[in-house]
Design a protein around this motif. Structure first.
Motif, PDB file in Angstrom:
ATOM      1  N   VAL A  40      46.556  41.037  32.195  1.00 29.02           N
ATOM      2  CA  VAL A  40      46.448  42.308  32.923  1.00 29.02           C
ATOM      3  C   VAL A  40      45.003  42.493  33.391  1.00 29.02           C
ATOM      4  CG1 VAL A  40      46.656  44.832  32.689  1.00 29.02           C
ATOM      5  CG2 VAL A  40      48.368  43.327  31.613  1.00 29.02           C
ATOM      6  N   LEU A  41      44.068  42.240  32.462  1.00 30.45           N
ATOM      7  CA  LEU A  41      42.654  42.424  32.786  1.00 30.45           C
ATOM      8  C   LEU A  41      42.191  41.405  33.830  1.00 30.45           C
ATOM      9  CD1 LEU A  41      40.345  44.247  31.931  1.00 30.45           C
ATOM     10  CD2 LEU A  41      39.730  42.581  30.171  1.00 30.45           C
ATOM     11  N   ALA A  42      42.611  40.152  33.642  1.00 28.14           N
ATOM     12  CA  ALA A  42      42.199  39.098  34.583  1.00 28.14           C
ATOM     13  C   ALA A  42      42.687  39.434  35.991  1.00 28.14           C
ATOM     14  CB  ALA A  42      42.765  37.752  34.130  1.00 28.14           C
ATOM     15  N   ARG A  43      43.926  39.876  36.093  1.00 27.99           N
ATOM     16  CA  ARG A  43      44.472  40.233  37.424  1.00 27.99           C
ATOM     17  C   ARG A  43      43.687  41.385  38.038  1.00 27.99           C
ATOM     18  NH1 ARG A  43      49.994  39.370  35.128  1.00 27.99           N
ATOM     19  NH2 ARG A  43      50.734  37.392  35.966  1.00 27.99           N
ATOM     20  N   ARG A  44      43.294  42.339  37.183  1.00 26.50           N
ATOM     21  CA  ARG A  44      42.516  43.475  37.694  1.00 26.50           C
ATOM     22  C   ARG A  44      41.226  43.015  38.341  1.00 26.50           C
ATOM     23  NH1 ARG A  44      40.865  47.989  33.713  1.00 26.50           N
ATOM     24  NH2 ARG A  44      39.056  47.965  35.078  1.00 26.50           N
ATOM     25  N   PHE A  45      40.681  41.910  37.829  1.00 32.95           N
ATOM     26  CA  PHE A  45      39.430  41.382  38.395  1.00 32.95           C
ATOM     27  C   PHE A  45      39.700  40.324  39.466  1.00 32.95           C
ATOM     28  CE2 PHE A  45      37.543  43.176  34.500  1.00 32.95           C
ATOM     29  CZ  PHE A  45      36.460  43.841  35.071  1.00 32.95           C
ATOM     30  N   GLY A  46      40.962  40.232  39.895  1.00 36.14           N
ATOM     31  CA  GLY A  46      41.296  39.340  41.012  1.00 36.14           C
ATOM     32  C   GLY A  46      41.536  37.893  40.610  1.00 36.14           C
TER      33      GLY A  46
ATOM     34  N   THR B 149      31.161  26.729  31.844  1.00 38.63           N
ATOM     35  CA  THR B 149      30.785  27.954  31.112  1.00 38.63           C
ATOM     36  C   THR B 149      31.951  28.897  30.858  1.00 38.63           C
ATOM     37  OG1 THR B 149      30.363  29.128  33.168  1.00 38.63           O
ATOM     38  CG2 THR B 149      28.501  27.915  32.196  1.00 38.63           C
ATOM     39  N   MET B 150      33.093  28.672  31.520  1.00 36.63           N
ATOM     40  CA  MET B 150      34.265  29.550  31.434  1.00 36.63           C
ATOM     41  C   MET B 150      34.051  30.878  32.186  1.00 36.63           C
ATOM     42  SD  MET B 150      36.244  27.699  29.533  1.00 36.63           S
ATOM     43  CE  MET B 150      35.583  26.054  29.461  1.00 36.63           C
ATOM     44  N   GLU B 151      33.007  30.942  33.016  1.00 32.98           N
ATOM     45  CA  GLU B 151      32.741  32.167  33.776  1.00 32.98           C
ATOM     46  C   GLU B 151      33.622  32.209  35.024  1.00 32.98           C
ATOM     47  OE1 GLU B 151      28.701  32.516  35.134  1.00 32.98           O
ATOM     48  OE2 GLU B 151      28.861  34.700  35.388  1.00 32.98           O
ATOM     49  N   ALA B 152      34.078  33.410  35.364  1.00 28.50           N
ATOM     50  CA  ALA B 152      34.880  33.570  36.580  1.00 28.50           C
ATOM     51  C   ALA B 152      34.013  33.283  37.801  1.00 28.50           C
ATOM     52  CB  ALA B 152      35.441  34.984  36.637  1.00 28.50           C
ATOM     53  N   LYS B 153      34.546  32.485  38.729  1.00 34.11           N
ATOM     54  CA  LYS B 153      33.732  32.095  39.884  1.00 34.11           C
ATOM     55  C   LYS B 153      33.437  33.281  40.802  1.00 34.11           C
ATOM     56  CE  LYS B 153      35.458  27.361  39.950  1.00 34.11           C
ATOM     57  NZ  LYS B 153      36.506  26.483  40.492  1.00 34.11           N
ATOM     58  N   THR B 154      34.373  34.248  40.830  1.00 31.81           N
ATOM     59  CA  THR B 154      34.211  35.347  41.779  1.00 31.81           C
ATOM     60  C   THR B 154      33.665  36.633  41.145  1.00 31.81           C
ATOM     61  OG1 THR B 154      36.533  35.797  41.392  1.00 31.81           O
ATOM     62  CG2 THR B 154      35.993  34.573  43.406  1.00 31.81           C
ATOM     63  N   VAL B 155      33.581  36.649  39.795  1.00 31.38           N
ATOM     64  CA  VAL B 155      33.082  37.857  39.119  1.00 31.38           C
ATOM     65  C   VAL B 155      31.975  37.442  38.146  1.00 31.38           C
ATOM     66  CG1 VAL B 155      33.735  39.949  37.838  1.00 31.38           C
ATOM     67  CG2 VAL B 155      35.475  38.702  39.162  1.00 31.38           C
ATOM     68  N   PRO B 156      30.727  37.403  38.599  1.00 30.52           N
ATOM     69  CA  PRO B 156      29.652  36.992  37.696  1.00 30.52           C
ATOM     70  C   PRO B 156      29.635  37.847  36.428  1.00 30.52           C
ATOM     71  CG  PRO B 156      28.851  37.224  39.954  1.00 30.52           C
ATOM     72  CD  PRO B 156      30.251  37.745  39.942  1.00 30.52           C
TER      73      PRO B 156
END
Ligand code: FDA
Length: 393
Positions: free
Chosen positions: A180-186, A352-359
Protein backbone atom coordinates in the motif's frame (compact mmCIF):
# COMPACT_ATOMS: atom_id res chain seq x y z
CA UNK A 1 -4.03 19.44 24.30
CA UNK A 2 -0.77 20.01 22.43
CA UNK A 3 0.79 17.09 20.59
CA UNK A 4 4.36 16.16 21.48
CA UNK A 5 7.05 17.71 19.25
CA UNK A 6 8.19 15.78 16.19
CA UNK A 7 11.30 13.75 16.94
CA UNK A 8 13.97 13.79 14.28
CA UNK A 9 16.06 10.86 13.14
CA UNK A 10 18.45 10.04 10.31
CA UNK A 11 16.28 7.06 9.32
CA UNK A 12 12.94 5.55 10.26
CA UNK A 13 12.50 1.85 9.62
CA UNK A 14 8.96 0.54 9.41
CA UNK A 15 8.95 -3.11 10.56
CA UNK A 16 11.12 -4.72 13.22
CA UNK A 17 11.50 -8.12 11.60
CA UNK A 18 14.68 -9.76 10.36
CA UNK A 19 15.42 -7.21 7.63
CA UNK A 20 14.37 -4.11 9.57
CA UNK A 21 16.37 -4.96 12.71
CA UNK A 22 19.45 -5.87 10.67
CA UNK A 23 19.27 -2.63 8.66
CA UNK A 24 18.74 -0.65 11.88
CA UNK A 25 21.74 -2.24 13.63
CA UNK A 26 23.95 -1.66 10.57
CA UNK A 27 22.96 2.01 10.23
CA UNK A 28 23.01 2.63 13.99
CA UNK A 29 26.53 1.25 14.31
CA UNK A 30 27.57 3.62 11.52
CA UNK A 31 26.49 6.48 13.78
CA UNK A 32 23.07 7.07 12.26
CA UNK A 33 20.18 7.97 14.56
CA UNK A 34 17.63 5.27 13.79
CA UNK A 35 14.04 4.59 14.86
CA UNK A 36 12.29 1.25 14.25
CA UNK A 37 8.47 1.29 14.38
CA UNK A 38 6.53 -1.99 14.58
CA UNK A 39 2.81 -2.40 15.18
CA UNK A 40 3.23 -5.80 16.87
CA UNK A 41 3.71 -5.98 20.65
CA UNK A 42 7.26 -7.29 20.14
CA UNK A 43 9.78 -7.38 17.31
CA UNK A 44 11.00 -10.43 15.41
CA UNK A 45 7.91 -12.59 15.87
CA UNK A 46 8.44 -14.57 12.66
CA UNK A 47 12.02 -15.24 13.68
CA UNK A 48 10.78 -16.69 16.97
CA UNK A 49 8.51 -19.26 15.30
CA UNK A 50 10.84 -19.97 12.39
CA UNK A 51 12.48 -23.31 11.82
CA UNK A 52 10.17 -24.96 14.35
CA UNK A 53 11.47 -22.55 17.04
CA UNK A 54 15.15 -23.10 16.16
CA UNK A 55 15.39 -20.57 13.28
CA UNK A 56 16.99 -21.83 10.08
CA UNK A 57 18.95 -18.59 9.94
CA UNK A 58 20.88 -19.10 6.70
CA UNK A 59 21.88 -21.59 4.04
CA UNK A 60 25.49 -22.20 3.09
CA UNK A 61 24.43 -22.87 -0.51
CA UNK A 62 22.92 -19.41 -0.92
CA UNK A 63 23.12 -18.35 -4.56
CA UNK A 64 20.98 -15.96 -6.61
CA UNK A 65 19.44 -18.81 -8.65
CA UNK A 66 17.72 -20.01 -5.48
CA UNK A 67 15.54 -16.92 -5.42
CA UNK A 68 12.39 -16.12 -7.41
CA UNK A 69 11.97 -12.59 -8.76
CA UNK A 70 10.70 -10.90 -11.91
CA UNK A 71 14.36 -9.80 -12.23
CA UNK A 72 16.50 -12.81 -11.28
CA UNK A 73 19.65 -10.64 -11.30
CA UNK A 74 18.42 -8.10 -8.75
CA UNK A 75 19.46 -9.99 -5.60
CA UNK A 76 23.00 -10.76 -6.83
CA UNK A 77 24.67 -7.60 -5.57
CA UNK A 78 23.35 -7.65 -2.00
CA UNK A 79 23.73 -11.43 -1.61
CA UNK A 80 27.27 -11.20 -2.95
CA UNK A 81 28.26 -8.45 -0.54
CA UNK A 82 26.77 -10.02 2.60
CA UNK A 83 27.03 -13.81 2.51
CA UNK A 84 25.97 -16.76 4.65
CA UNK A 85 29.58 -16.91 5.91
CA UNK A 86 29.34 -13.27 7.03
CA UNK A 87 26.19 -13.97 9.04
CA UNK A 88 27.77 -17.11 10.48
CA UNK A 89 30.69 -15.01 11.69
CA UNK A 90 28.23 -12.87 13.65
CA UNK A 91 26.50 -15.97 15.06
CA UNK A 92 29.87 -17.33 16.16
CA UNK A 93 30.86 -14.00 17.71
CA UNK A 94 27.73 -14.31 19.89
CA UNK A 95 28.66 -17.95 20.67
CA UNK A 96 25.30 -19.17 19.42
CA UNK A 97 25.64 -22.93 18.92
CA UNK A 98 24.35 -24.15 15.55
CA UNK A 99 24.19 -27.23 13.36
CA UNK A 100 23.59 -28.07 9.72
CA UNK A 101 20.37 -30.05 9.49
CA UNK A 102 20.30 -30.96 5.82
CA UNK A 103 20.98 -29.39 2.41
CA UNK A 104 23.12 -26.59 3.86
CA UNK A 105 20.38 -25.43 6.27
CA UNK A 106 21.86 -23.94 9.46
CA UNK A 107 19.75 -23.96 12.64
CA UNK A 108 20.34 -22.83 16.24
CA UNK A 109 21.00 -25.72 18.60
CA UNK A 110 19.08 -23.78 21.24
CA UNK A 111 16.25 -21.49 20.27
CA UNK A 112 15.29 -18.82 17.74
CA UNK A 113 15.10 -16.38 20.66
CA UNK A 114 18.92 -16.27 20.55
CA UNK A 115 18.75 -14.71 17.08
CA UNK A 116 16.27 -12.04 18.22
CA UNK A 117 18.40 -11.32 21.30
CA UNK A 118 21.47 -11.01 19.08
CA UNK A 119 19.69 -8.58 16.74
CA UNK A 120 18.46 -6.51 19.69
CA UNK A 121 21.98 -6.45 21.09
CA UNK A 122 23.33 -5.30 17.73
CA UNK A 123 20.65 -2.59 17.65
CA UNK A 124 21.55 -1.50 21.20
CA UNK A 125 25.19 -1.15 20.11
CA UNK A 126 23.98 1.33 17.53
CA UNK A 127 21.63 3.16 19.97
CA UNK A 128 18.64 2.24 17.82
CA UNK A 129 15.29 3.37 19.23
CA UNK A 130 12.52 0.77 18.93
CA UNK A 131 8.81 1.56 19.27
CA UNK A 132 6.46 -1.42 19.35
CA UNK A 133 2.72 -1.86 19.69
CA UNK A 134 1.75 1.19 17.64
CA UNK A 135 0.12 0.98 14.23
CA UNK A 136 1.45 3.53 11.78
CA UNK A 137 -1.33 6.12 11.48
CA UNK A 138 0.16 8.26 8.77
CA UNK A 139 3.21 8.61 6.54
CA UNK A 140 3.96 11.99 4.99
CA UNK A 141 6.63 13.23 2.62
CA UNK A 142 7.55 16.87 2.14
CA UNK A 143 10.72 18.88 1.54
CA UNK A 144 12.91 15.78 1.34
CA UNK A 145 11.76 14.44 4.72
CA UNK A 146 9.44 11.60 5.65
CA UNK A 147 7.18 11.88 8.67
CA UNK A 148 5.62 8.91 10.43
CA UNK A 149 2.79 9.21 12.93
CA UNK A 150 2.27 6.27 15.29
CA UNK A 151 0.45 6.22 18.61
CA UNK A 152 0.49 9.85 19.74
CA UNK A 153 3.99 10.49 18.33
CA UNK A 154 5.34 11.83 15.09
CA UNK A 155 8.89 11.24 13.93
CA UNK A 156 10.64 12.53 10.85
CA UNK A 157 13.76 11.60 8.90
CA UNK A 158 15.31 12.04 5.46
CA UNK A 159 15.27 8.24 5.00
CA UNK A 160 12.31 5.86 5.32
CA UNK A 161 12.72 2.09 5.03
CA UNK A 162 9.80 -0.19 4.20
CA UNK A 163 10.57 -3.44 6.05
CA UNK A 164 7.09 -4.61 6.97
CA UNK A 165 7.40 -7.97 5.20
CA UNK A 166 4.70 -9.77 3.23
CA UNK A 167 1.16 -10.84 4.11
CA UNK A 168 1.90 -14.46 5.07
CA UNK A 169 0.65 -15.50 8.53
CA UNK A 170 -1.56 -12.45 9.30
CA UNK A 171 -2.18 -13.69 12.85
CA UNK A 172 1.47 -12.79 13.59
CA UNK A 173 0.94 -9.19 12.52
CA UNK A 174 1.80 -9.66 8.85
CA UNK A 175 0.11 -7.16 6.56
CA UNK A 176 0.09 -5.81 3.03
CA UNK A 177 1.14 -2.41 4.38
CA UNK A 178 4.40 -2.49 2.37
CA UNK A 179 2.52 -2.70 -0.92
CA UNK A 180 0.00 0.00 0.00
CA UNK A 181 2.79 2.37 0.99
CA UNK A 182 4.97 1.53 -2.01
CA UNK A 183 2.08 2.19 -4.40
CA UNK A 184 1.42 5.51 -2.68
CA UNK A 185 4.96 6.52 -3.60
CA UNK A 186 4.44 5.40 -7.20
CA UNK A 187 6.33 2.09 -6.96
CA UNK A 188 4.97 -0.96 -8.77
CA UNK A 189 4.07 -4.19 -7.01
CA UNK A 190 4.42 -7.63 -8.61
CA UNK A 191 1.23 -9.53 -7.78
CA UNK A 192 1.80 -11.19 -4.39
CA UNK A 193 0.84 -14.83 -3.96
CA UNK A 194 1.36 -17.35 -1.17
CA UNK A 195 4.56 -19.42 -1.49
CA UNK A 196 6.20 -22.26 0.42
CA UNK A 197 2.61 -23.27 1.03
CA UNK A 198 0.68 -26.58 1.05
CA UNK A 199 -1.37 -27.31 -2.07
CA UNK A 200 -5.00 -28.44 -2.00
CA UNK A 201 -6.51 -31.23 -4.09
CA UNK A 202 -10.09 -31.64 -5.27
CA UNK A 203 -12.11 -33.82 -7.65
CA UNK A 204 -10.86 -37.41 -8.08
CA UNK A 205 -7.59 -36.52 -6.41
CA UNK A 206 -9.43 -35.95 -3.13
CA UNK A 207 -9.12 -39.72 -2.79
CA UNK A 208 -5.49 -39.15 -1.81
CA UNK A 209 -6.74 -37.42 1.32
CA UNK A 210 -7.47 -40.93 2.56
CA UNK A 211 -3.74 -41.44 3.06
CA UNK A 212 -3.18 -38.25 5.08
CA UNK A 213 -0.04 -38.50 7.17
CA UNK A 214 1.92 -40.62 4.67
CA UNK A 215 5.25 -39.15 3.62
CA UNK A 216 7.73 -40.33 0.99
CA UNK A 217 10.86 -39.09 -0.75
CA UNK A 218 10.03 -37.72 -4.22
CA UNK A 219 11.12 -35.33 -6.92
CA UNK A 220 8.39 -32.68 -7.27
CA UNK A 221 8.33 -30.52 -10.40
CA UNK A 222 6.46 -27.26 -11.06
CA UNK A 223 7.30 -25.09 -14.04
CA UNK A 224 11.02 -25.56 -14.67
CA UNK A 225 11.90 -26.23 -11.03
CA UNK A 226 12.45 -29.69 -9.51
CA UNK A 227 13.00 -30.52 -5.83
CA UNK A 228 14.12 -33.81 -4.34
CA UNK A 229 12.79 -33.98 -0.80
CA UNK A 230 9.88 -35.48 1.16
CA UNK A 231 6.26 -35.03 0.09
CA UNK A 232 3.46 -35.42 2.62
CA UNK A 233 -0.17 -36.33 1.89
CA UNK A 234 -2.52 -34.24 4.06
CA UNK A 235 -6.24 -33.99 4.77
CA UNK A 236 -6.41 -31.12 2.30
CA UNK A 237 -3.89 -32.22 -0.32
CA UNK A 238 -0.11 -32.13 -0.49
CA UNK A 239 2.61 -30.72 1.72
CA UNK A 240 6.15 -31.56 2.89
CA UNK A 241 9.33 -29.78 1.81
CA UNK A 242 9.29 -30.95 -1.83
CA UNK A 243 5.75 -29.65 -2.30
CA UNK A 244 6.35 -26.39 -0.40
CA UNK A 245 9.35 -25.72 -2.65
CA UNK A 246 7.37 -26.55 -5.82
CA UNK A 247 4.45 -24.37 -4.64
CA UNK A 248 6.56 -21.22 -5.11
CA UNK A 249 6.82 -22.00 -8.83
CA UNK A 250 3.29 -23.41 -9.27
CA UNK A 251 0.47 -21.48 -10.94
CA UNK A 252 -3.24 -22.26 -10.74
CA UNK A 253 -4.25 -24.45 -13.67
CA UNK A 254 -0.85 -26.15 -13.90
CA UNK A 255 0.04 -29.66 -12.76
CA UNK A 256 2.65 -30.63 -10.19
CA UNK A 257 4.55 -33.65 -11.53
CA UNK A 258 5.85 -36.06 -8.93
CA UNK A 259 8.39 -38.82 -9.39
CA UNK A 260 7.27 -41.18 -6.65
CA UNK A 261 10.26 -43.50 -7.00
CA UNK A 262 13.17 -41.26 -7.94
CA UNK A 263 15.87 -43.86 -7.26
CA UNK A 264 14.51 -46.60 -9.51
CA UNK A 265 16.43 -47.16 -12.77
CA UNK A 266 14.59 -47.37 -16.11
CA UNK A 267 13.03 -50.82 -16.61
CA UNK A 268 12.91 -51.62 -12.88
CA UNK A 269 9.40 -53.10 -12.99
CA UNK A 270 10.36 -55.54 -15.78
CA UNK A 271 13.46 -56.47 -13.82
CA UNK A 272 11.26 -57.08 -10.77
CA UNK A 273 8.97 -59.25 -12.90
CA UNK A 274 11.96 -61.38 -13.91
CA UNK A 275 13.47 -61.56 -10.40
CA UNK A 276 10.27 -61.83 -8.34
CA UNK A 277 7.51 -63.01 -10.67
CA UNK A 278 5.15 -64.02 -7.82
CA UNK A 279 5.15 -60.54 -6.26
CA UNK A 280 2.31 -58.06 -6.93
CA UNK A 281 2.79 -54.43 -8.06
CA UNK A 282 1.89 -53.12 -4.63
CA UNK A 283 4.77 -54.94 -2.94
CA UNK A 284 7.17 -54.21 -5.79
CA UNK A 285 6.68 -50.47 -5.18
CA UNK A 286 8.34 -50.71 -1.78
CA UNK A 287 6.50 -47.57 -0.65
CA UNK A 288 4.63 -46.97 2.64
CA UNK A 289 1.73 -49.44 2.64
CA UNK A 290 -1.18 -46.99 2.45
CA UNK A 291 0.46 -45.10 -0.40
CA UNK A 292 1.30 -48.33 -2.25
CA UNK A 293 -2.36 -49.41 -1.87
CA UNK A 294 -3.64 -46.11 -3.26
CA UNK A 295 -1.24 -46.13 -6.20
CA UNK A 296 -1.74 -49.81 -7.06
CA UNK A 297 -5.50 -49.22 -7.07
CA UNK A 298 -5.15 -46.29 -9.48
CA UNK A 299 -2.70 -48.16 -11.69
CA UNK A 300 -5.32 -50.95 -11.90
CA UNK A 301 -2.68 -53.66 -12.14
CA UNK A 302 -3.92 -56.58 -10.08
CA UNK A 303 -2.24 -59.94 -9.58
CA UNK A 304 1.34 -61.14 -9.80
CA UNK A 305 3.95 -59.36 -11.91
CA UNK A 306 4.41 -62.58 -13.96
CA UNK A 307 0.88 -62.15 -15.35
CA UNK A 308 1.18 -58.47 -16.25
CA UNK A 309 2.32 -57.67 -19.80
CA UNK A 310 5.64 -55.78 -20.12
CA UNK A 311 3.90 -52.92 -21.91
CA UNK A 312 1.56 -52.38 -18.95
CA UNK A 313 4.54 -52.43 -16.57
CA UNK A 314 6.38 -49.87 -18.70
CA UNK A 315 3.32 -47.61 -18.70
CA UNK A 316 3.03 -47.95 -14.91
CA UNK A 317 6.70 -47.07 -14.51
CA UNK A 318 6.22 -43.94 -16.62
CA UNK A 319 3.19 -42.91 -14.60
CA UNK A 320 4.94 -43.46 -11.27
CA UNK A 321 7.88 -41.33 -12.43
CA UNK A 322 5.62 -38.51 -13.59
CA UNK A 323 2.44 -38.64 -11.51
CA UNK A 324 0.44 -35.54 -12.35
CA UNK A 325 -1.45 -33.87 -9.53
CA UNK A 326 -3.74 -30.97 -10.39
CA UNK A 327 -4.02 -28.78 -7.27
CA UNK A 328 -7.13 -26.61 -7.12
CA UNK A 329 -5.39 -24.03 -4.94
CA UNK A 330 -3.12 -23.45 -1.97
CA UNK A 331 -3.79 -23.17 1.74
CA UNK A 332 -3.31 -19.41 1.28
CA UNK A 333 -1.48 -16.69 3.19
CA UNK A 334 -2.70 -18.14 6.50
CA UNK A 335 -0.35 -21.09 5.99
CA UNK A 336 2.26 -19.69 3.59
CA UNK A 337 5.80 -19.33 4.90
CA UNK A 338 6.53 -16.51 2.48
CA UNK A 339 5.12 -14.40 -0.33
CA UNK A 340 6.23 -14.55 -3.95
CA UNK A 341 5.97 -11.12 -5.59
CA UNK A 342 6.06 -7.78 -3.81
CA UNK A 343 7.58 -4.36 -4.46
CA UNK A 344 8.92 -4.48 -8.01
CA UNK A 345 12.71 -4.56 -8.16
CA UNK A 346 12.90 -2.45 -11.31
CA UNK A 347 12.01 0.58 -9.18
CA UNK A 348 14.84 -0.09 -6.68
CA UNK A 349 18.63 0.20 -6.70
CA UNK A 350 20.12 -3.28 -6.38
CA UNK A 351 23.07 -1.77 -4.52
CA UNK A 352 21.24 0.20 -1.83
CA UNK A 353 17.56 -0.85 -2.11
CA UNK A 354 16.64 2.84 -2.55
CA UNK A 355 13.68 3.74 -4.74
CA UNK A 356 14.94 5.19 -8.02
CA UNK A 357 12.19 7.79 -8.21
CA UNK A 358 11.86 8.71 -4.50
CA UNK A 359 15.22 9.63 -2.95
CA UNK A 360 15.41 8.50 0.67
CA UNK A 361 12.77 5.76 0.36
CA UNK A 362 14.05 2.17 0.69
CA UNK A 363 12.45 -1.30 0.66
CA UNK A 364 14.05 -4.48 2.02
CA UNK A 365 13.32 -8.08 3.01
CA UNK A 366 10.22 -9.98 2.10
CA UNK A 367 8.36 -6.80 1.11
CA UNK A 368 10.47 -6.81 -2.06
CA UNK A 369 9.87 -9.11 -5.03
CA UNK A 370 12.68 -11.51 -4.05
CA UNK A 371 11.66 -14.87 -2.57
CA UNK A 372 14.02 -17.62 -1.55
CA UNK A 373 13.72 -21.37 -1.47
CA UNK A 374 12.84 -23.17 1.73
CA UNK A 375 15.84 -23.66 4.02
CA UNK A 376 17.28 -20.39 5.35
CA UNK A 377 17.37 -18.54 2.03
CA UNK A 378 14.70 -16.02 3.03
CA UNK A 379 16.48 -14.95 6.19
CA UNK A 380 19.72 -14.63 4.21
CA UNK A 381 17.90 -12.25 1.86
CA UNK A 382 16.59 -10.30 4.88
CA UNK A 383 20.16 -9.97 6.29
CA UNK A 384 21.73 -9.12 2.91
CA UNK A 385 19.13 -6.57 1.81
CA UNK A 386 19.04 -5.11 5.34
CA UNK A 387 22.83 -4.75 5.32
CA UNK A 388 22.84 -3.11 1.86
CA UNK A 389 20.27 -0.57 2.99
CA UNK A 390 21.81 -0.03 6.43
CA UNK A 391 25.10 0.86 4.77
CA UNK A 392 23.38 3.44 2.57
CA UNK A 393 21.00 5.29 4.89
P1 FDA B 1 9.11 -9.94 8.83
O1 FDA B 1 7.77 -10.50 8.53
O2 FDA B 1 10.08 -10.76 9.59
O3 FDA B 1 8.97 -8.58 9.65
C1 FDA B 1 8.04 -7.59 9.30
C2 FDA B 1 7.73 -6.78 10.53
O4 FDA B 1 6.89 -5.71 10.15
C3 FDA B 1 6.99 -7.56 11.59
O5 FDA B 1 7.63 -7.41 12.85
C4 FDA B 1 5.59 -6.96 11.60
O6 FDA B 1 4.99 -6.94 12.88
C5 FDA B 1 5.85 -5.56 11.10
N1 FDA B 1 4.72 -4.93 10.41
C6 FDA B 1 3.88 -5.49 9.50
N2 FDA B 1 2.96 -4.59 9.12
C7 FDA B 1 3.23 -3.44 9.81
C8 FDA B 1 2.63 -2.17 9.85
N3 FDA B 1 1.54 -1.89 9.12
N4 FDA B 1 3.16 -1.23 10.69
C9 FDA B 1 4.25 -1.52 11.45
N5 FDA B 1 4.84 -2.72 11.47
C10 FDA B 1 4.35 -3.66 10.64
N6 FDA B 1 12.83 -18.19 6.59
C11 FDA B 1 14.05 -18.75 6.70
O7 FDA B 1 14.99 -18.32 6.03
N7 FDA B 1 14.26 -19.78 7.59
C12 FDA B 1 13.25 -20.28 8.38
O8 FDA B 1 13.48 -21.15 9.22
C13 FDA B 1 11.95 -19.73 8.21
N8 FDA B 1 10.89 -20.24 8.90
C14 FDA B 1 9.65 -19.66 8.78
C15 FDA B 1 8.57 -20.20 9.50
C16 FDA B 1 7.32 -19.62 9.40
C17 FDA B 1 6.15 -20.23 10.12
C18 FDA B 1 7.15 -18.46 8.60
C19 FDA B 1 5.81 -17.77 8.49
C20 FDA B 1 8.21 -17.94 7.86
C21 FDA B 1 9.47 -18.54 7.95
N9 FDA B 1 10.55 -18.05 7.21
C22 FDA B 1 11.78 -18.65 7.33
C23 FDA B 1 10.43 -16.84 6.38
C24 FDA B 1 10.98 -15.64 7.16
O9 FDA B 1 10.34 -15.58 8.42
C25 FDA B 1 10.73 -14.33 6.39
O10 FDA B 1 11.21 -14.45 5.09
C26 FDA B 1 11.42 -13.16 7.11
O11 FDA B 1 10.91 -13.05 8.43
C27 FDA B 1 11.22 -11.88 6.34
O12 FDA B 1 11.81 -10.85 7.09
P2 FDA B 1 11.24 -9.36 6.98
O13 FDA B 1 11.98 -8.57 8.01
O14 FDA B 1 11.22 -8.92 5.60
O15 FDA B 1 9.71 -9.49 7.44
Amino acid sequence: MTSPPTQTYDAIILGGGAAGLFAAATAGQRGRKVLVVDHAPRVGQKILISGGGRCNFTNIHTAPDRYISANPHFAKSALGRYTAADFLELIDAYRIAWHEKTLGQLFCDGSAGQIVDMLLDECAKGDVAIATGHPVRDVGHADGRFSVTFGNRTASAPALVIATGGPSIPKLGASDFAYVLARRFGLKVVEPRPALVPLTLGGDEMLFRGIAGVSTDVVARAGKAAFREAALFTHRGLSGPAILQASSYWRLGEAVAIDLLPDRPAGWLRTAKRDQPRVGVKRALGLPERLADALAERLALAGELANIPDRALEAAERQLADWRFHPNGTEGFAKAEVTVGGIATDGLSQKTMEAKTVPGLYAIGEAVDVTGWLGGYNFQWAWASGRACGEAI
